[in-house]
Design a protein around this motif. Structure first.
Motif, PDB file in Angstrom:
ATOM      1  N   GLY A   1       0.842  -1.195   0.000  1.00  0.00           N
ATOM      2  CA  GLY A   1       0.000   0.000   0.000  1.00  0.00           C
ATOM      3  C   GLY A   1       0.873   1.239   0.000  1.00  0.00           C
ATOM      4  N   GLY A   2       0.585   2.148  -0.895  1.00  0.00           N
ATOM      5  CA  GLY A   2       1.321   3.411  -0.944  1.00  0.00           C
ATOM      6  C   GLY A   2       0.609   4.453  -0.125  1.00  0.00           C
ATOM      7  N   TYR A   3       1.221   5.579   0.039  1.00  0.00           N
ATOM      8  CA  TYR A   3       0.574   6.674   0.748  1.00  0.00           C
ATOM      9  C   TYR A   3       0.882   7.961  -0.001  1.00  0.00           C
ATOM     10  CZ  TYR A   3       5.277   6.857   2.707  1.00  0.00           C
ATOM     11  OH  TYR A   3       6.632   6.889   2.851  1.00  0.00           O
ATOM     12  N   GLU A   4      -0.036   8.910   0.139  1.00  0.00           N
ATOM     13  CA  GLU A   4       0.138  10.177  -0.557  1.00  0.00           C
ATOM     14  C   GLU A   4       1.214  11.008   0.110  1.00  0.00           C
ATOM     15  OE1 GLU A   4      -3.355  12.369  -1.589  1.00  0.00           O
ATOM     16  OE2 GLU A   4      -4.561  10.540  -1.549  1.00  0.00           O
ATOM     17  N   ARG A   5       1.903  11.762  -0.681  1.00  0.00           N
ATOM     18  CA  ARG A   5       2.966  12.632  -0.174  1.00  0.00           C
ATOM     19  C   ARG A   5       2.400  13.583   0.879  1.00  0.00           C
ATOM     20  NH1 ARG A   5       6.988  14.533  -4.379  1.00  0.00           N
ATOM     21  NH2 ARG A   5       8.715  14.053  -3.060  1.00  0.00           N
ATOM     22  N   GLY A   6       3.057  13.625   2.025  1.00  0.00           N
ATOM     23  CA  GLY A   6       2.636  14.523   3.092  1.00  0.00           C
ATOM     24  C   GLY A   6       1.583  13.936   4.014  1.00  0.00           C
ATOM     25  N   VAL A   7       1.045  12.743   3.666  1.00  0.00           N
ATOM     26  CA  VAL A   7       0.035  12.113   4.507  1.00  0.00           C
ATOM     27  C   VAL A   7       0.649  10.847   5.088  1.00  0.00           C
ATOM     28  CG1 VAL A   7      -2.231  11.018   4.569  1.00  0.00           C
ATOM     29  CG2 VAL A   7      -1.837  12.992   3.083  1.00  0.00           C
ATOM     30  N   ILE A   8       0.668  10.768   6.401  1.00  0.00           N
ATOM     31  CA  ILE A   8       1.207   9.582   7.055  1.00  0.00           C
ATOM     32  C   ILE A   8       0.066   8.893   7.780  1.00  0.00           C
ATOM     33  CG2 ILE A   8       2.796   8.695   8.789  1.00  0.00           C
ATOM     34  CD1 ILE A   8       4.580  11.112   8.207  1.00  0.00           C
ATOM     35  N   ASP A   9      -0.202   7.658   7.401  1.00  0.00           N
ATOM     36  CA  ASP A   9      -1.237   6.864   8.046  1.00  0.00           C
ATOM     37  C   ASP A   9      -0.644   6.293   9.325  1.00  0.00           C
ATOM     38  OD1 ASP A   9      -3.121   4.958   8.809  1.00  0.00           O
ATOM     39  OD2 ASP A   9      -3.614   4.458   6.739  1.00  0.00           O
ATOM     40  N   GLN A  10      -1.243   6.585  10.462  1.00  0.00           N
ATOM     41  CA  GLN A  10      -0.712   6.135  11.748  1.00  0.00           C
ATOM     42  C   GLN A  10      -0.599   4.616  11.826  1.00  0.00           C
ATOM     43  OE1 GLN A  10       0.673   8.000  13.936  1.00  0.00           O
ATOM     44  NE2 GLN A  10       0.048   9.955  13.092  1.00  0.00           N
ATOM     45  N   LYS A  11      -1.492   3.897  11.127  1.00  0.00           N
ATOM     46  CA  LYS A  11      -1.452   2.447  11.157  1.00  0.00           C
ATOM     47  C   LYS A  11      -0.429   1.885  10.172  1.00  0.00           C
ATOM     48  CE  LYS A  11      -6.293   1.711  12.317  1.00  0.00           C
ATOM     49  NZ  LYS A  11      -7.530   1.145  11.821  1.00  0.00           N
ATOM     50  N   ASP A  12       0.138   2.727   9.353  1.00  0.00           N
ATOM     51  CA  ASP A  12       0.994   2.234   8.281  1.00  0.00           C
ATOM     52  C   ASP A  12       2.393   1.898   8.786  1.00  0.00           C
ATOM     53  OD1 ASP A  12       1.902   1.417   5.880  1.00  0.00           O
ATOM     54  OD2 ASP A  12       1.744   3.348   4.880  1.00  0.00           O
ATOM     55  N   LEU A  13       2.466   0.840   9.588  1.00  0.00           N
ATOM     56  CA  LEU A  13       3.745   0.385  10.115  1.00  0.00           C
ATOM     57  C   LEU A  13       4.621  -0.197   9.013  1.00  0.00           C
ATOM     58  CD1 LEU A  13       2.451  -1.393  13.329  1.00  0.00           C
ATOM     59  CD2 LEU A  13       3.438   0.890  13.138  1.00  0.00           C
ATOM     60  N   LEU A  14       3.982  -0.570   7.909  1.00  0.00           N
ATOM     61  CA  LEU A  14       4.721  -1.159   6.807  1.00  0.00           C
ATOM     62  C   LEU A  14       5.708  -0.186   6.194  1.00  0.00           C
ATOM     63  CD1 LEU A  14       5.141  -3.434   4.758  1.00  0.00           C
ATOM     64  CD2 LEU A  14       3.300  -2.415   3.438  1.00  0.00           C
ATOM     65  N   SER A  15       5.415   1.104   6.226  1.00  0.00           N
ATOM     66  CA  SER A  15       6.273   2.072   5.546  1.00  0.00           C
ATOM     67  C   SER A  15       7.728   1.943   5.961  1.00  0.00           C
ATOM     68  CB  SER A  15       5.767   3.493   5.751  1.00  0.00           C
ATOM     69  OG  SER A  15       5.779   3.815   7.119  1.00  0.00           O
ATOM     70  N   SER A  16       7.987   1.615   7.210  1.00  0.00           N
ATOM     71  CA  SER A  16       9.371   1.441   7.646  1.00  0.00           C
ATOM     72  C   SER A  16       9.969   0.146   7.114  1.00  0.00           C
ATOM     73  CB  SER A  16       9.457   1.483   9.173  1.00  0.00           C
ATOM     74  OG  SER A  16       8.751   0.399   9.717  1.00  0.00           O
ATOM     75  N   SER A  17       9.142  -0.787   6.717  1.00  0.00           N
ATOM     76  CA  SER A  17       9.618  -2.068   6.190  1.00  0.00           C
ATOM     77  C   SER A  17       9.653  -2.098   4.661  1.00  0.00           C
ATOM     78  CB  SER A  17       8.718  -3.201   6.673  1.00  0.00           C
ATOM     79  OG  SER A  17       8.746  -3.289   8.061  1.00  0.00           O
ATOM     80  N   SER A  18       8.992  -1.144   4.030  1.00  0.00           N
ATOM     81  CA  SER A  18       8.901  -1.154   2.567  1.00  0.00           C
ATOM     82  C   SER A  18      10.266  -1.181   1.897  1.00  0.00           C
ATOM     83  CB  SER A  18       8.127   0.068   2.065  1.00  0.00           C
ATOM     84  OG  SER A  18       6.804   0.010   2.493  1.00  0.00           O
ATOM     85  N   LYS A  19      11.170  -0.376   2.377  1.00  0.00           N
ATOM     86  CA  LYS A  19      12.503  -0.320   1.784  1.00  0.00           C
ATOM     87  C   LYS A  19      13.192  -1.678   1.865  1.00  0.00           C
ATOM     88  CE  LYS A  19      16.857   2.198   1.900  1.00  0.00           C
ATOM     89  NZ  LYS A  19      17.619   3.271   2.526  1.00  0.00           N
ATOM     90  N   SER A  20      13.078  -2.329   3.006  1.00  0.00           N
ATOM     91  CA  SER A  20      13.698  -3.648   3.159  1.00  0.00           C
ATOM     92  C   SER A  20      13.039  -4.694   2.266  1.00  0.00           C
ATOM     93  CB  SER A  20      13.640  -4.102   4.615  1.00  0.00           C
ATOM     94  OG  SER A  20      14.440  -3.258   5.407  1.00  0.00           O
ATOM     95  N   ILE A  21      11.736  -4.606   2.088  1.00  0.00           N
ATOM     96  CA  ILE A  21      11.050  -5.529   1.173  1.00  0.00           C
ATOM     97  C   ILE A  21      11.555  -5.287  -0.239  1.00  0.00           C
ATOM     98  CG2 ILE A  21       8.830  -6.145   0.133  1.00  0.00           C
ATOM     99  CD1 ILE A  21       7.560  -5.534   2.911  1.00  0.00           C
ATOM    100  N   LEU A  22      11.619  -4.021  -0.642  1.00  0.00           N
ATOM    101  CA  LEU A  22      12.116  -3.681  -1.984  1.00  0.00           C
ATOM    102  C   LEU A  22      13.536  -4.187  -2.214  1.00  0.00           C
ATOM    103  CD1 LEU A  22      10.771  -0.042  -2.242  1.00  0.00           C
ATOM    104  CD2 LEU A  22      10.245  -1.887  -3.829  1.00  0.00           C
ATOM    105  N   LEU A  23      14.383  -4.029  -1.215  1.00  0.00           N
ATOM    106  CA  LEU A  23      15.789  -4.422  -1.351  1.00  0.00           C
ATOM    107  C   LEU A  23      16.005  -5.926  -1.313  1.00  0.00           C
ATOM    108  CD1 LEU A  23      17.481  -1.708   0.905  1.00  0.00           C
ATOM    109  CD2 LEU A  23      17.578  -1.872  -1.597  1.00  0.00           C
ATOM    110  N   ASN A  24      15.157  -6.657  -0.603  1.00  0.00           N
ATOM    111  CA  ASN A  24      15.411  -8.077  -0.383  1.00  0.00           C
ATOM    112  C   ASN A  24      14.518  -9.034  -1.156  1.00  0.00           C
ATOM    113  OD1 ASN A  24      17.557  -8.151   1.823  1.00  0.00           O
ATOM    114  ND2 ASN A  24      16.085  -6.673   2.625  1.00  0.00           N
ATOM    115  N   ALA A  25      13.411  -8.562  -1.696  1.00  0.00           N
ATOM    116  CA  ALA A  25      12.522  -9.447  -2.445  1.00  0.00           C
ATOM    117  C   ALA A  25      13.186  -9.884  -3.742  1.00  0.00           C
ATOM    118  CB  ALA A  25      11.202  -8.738  -2.730  1.00  0.00           C
ATOM    119  N   ARG A  26      12.953 -11.123  -4.095  1.00  0.00           N
ATOM    120  CA  ARG A  26      13.498 -11.659  -5.347  1.00  0.00           C
ATOM    121  C   ARG A  26      12.501 -11.547  -6.490  1.00  0.00           C
ATOM    122  NH1 ARG A  26      16.308 -16.930  -2.727  1.00  0.00           N
ATOM    123  NH2 ARG A  26      18.058 -15.834  -1.766  1.00  0.00           N
ATOM    124  N   CYS A  27      11.353 -10.959  -6.189  1.00  0.00           N
ATOM    125  CA  CYS A  27      10.330 -10.774  -7.216  1.00  0.00           C
ATOM    126  C   CYS A  27      10.037  -9.277  -7.343  1.00  0.00           C
ATOM    127  CB  CYS A  27       9.061 -11.535  -6.847  1.00  0.00           C
ATOM    128  SG  CYS A  27       8.274 -10.977  -5.320  1.00  0.00           S
TER     129      CYS A  27
END
Length: 162
Positions: free
Chosen positions: A119-145
């Motif tokens: 799930g993406g988020y709009e620039r300047g809007v931070i969803d308080q429940k969006d704990l994934l945002s801190s993990s997104s970079k690691s998913i992008l860097l480590n996923a093989r797909c």
């Protein structure tokens, strides 16, 4: 013959509006490309453990918080199933515990996933429940797909008319 780009897709669910939008996108992809959909929810036990070690939580609070996250995760996955079922799409539900990005990447490999939807988020809007945002970079860097960040503004309308 060229292999289909989308046979198995995985959407990461964390209860945020953006993850539900990614789910709706996955449902539309499943209908269009006839691919299998996996939805994964990960209880971030690594962060809970870190908070306990840093004395932010006492052990009893940590257990209660983890139990609360478990219950929330199961409710979110039930909601995921309802959303998919409403459009005639079957979704396989995955419930894991651990480090979010690591569990997502491992599950993607385990189920031969072609694309992970975040799930993406709009620039300047931070969803308080969006704990994934801190993990997104690691998913992008480590996923093989491939990894797709869903930011479709019209997803609600597209989902309704499909």
């Amino acid at each position: 013959m060229v292999k289909p780009l989308f046979r198995n897709i995985m959407v990461v669910i964390n209860g945020s509006d953006s993850s539900i939008n990614a789910l709706k996108y996955a449902v539309l992809m499943a209908k269009l490309y006839r691919c299998k959909v996996y939805a994964i929810y990960v209880v971030d036990t690594a962060t809970i453990k870190q908070l306990t070690l840093s004395k932010f939580f006492i052990e009893e609070e940590a257990r209660e918080y983890e139990q609360s996250l478990d219950e929330n995760g199961r409710r979110y996955l039930q909601y995921v199933e309802e959303i998919a079922k409403a459009k005639g799409v079957k979704v396989e539900l995955l419930f894991r515990r651990g480090v979010i990005w690591s569990e997502v990447v491992s599950a993607a490999e385990e189920f031969s996933v072609d694309t992970i939807l975040l799930g993406g988020y709009e620039r300047g809007v931070i969803d308080q429940k969006d704990l994934l945002s801190s993990s997104s970079k690691s998913i992008l860097l480590n996923a093989r797909c491939s990894v797709l960040m869903v930011k479709e503004k019209m997803i609600e309308q597209l989902y309704k008319i499909s």
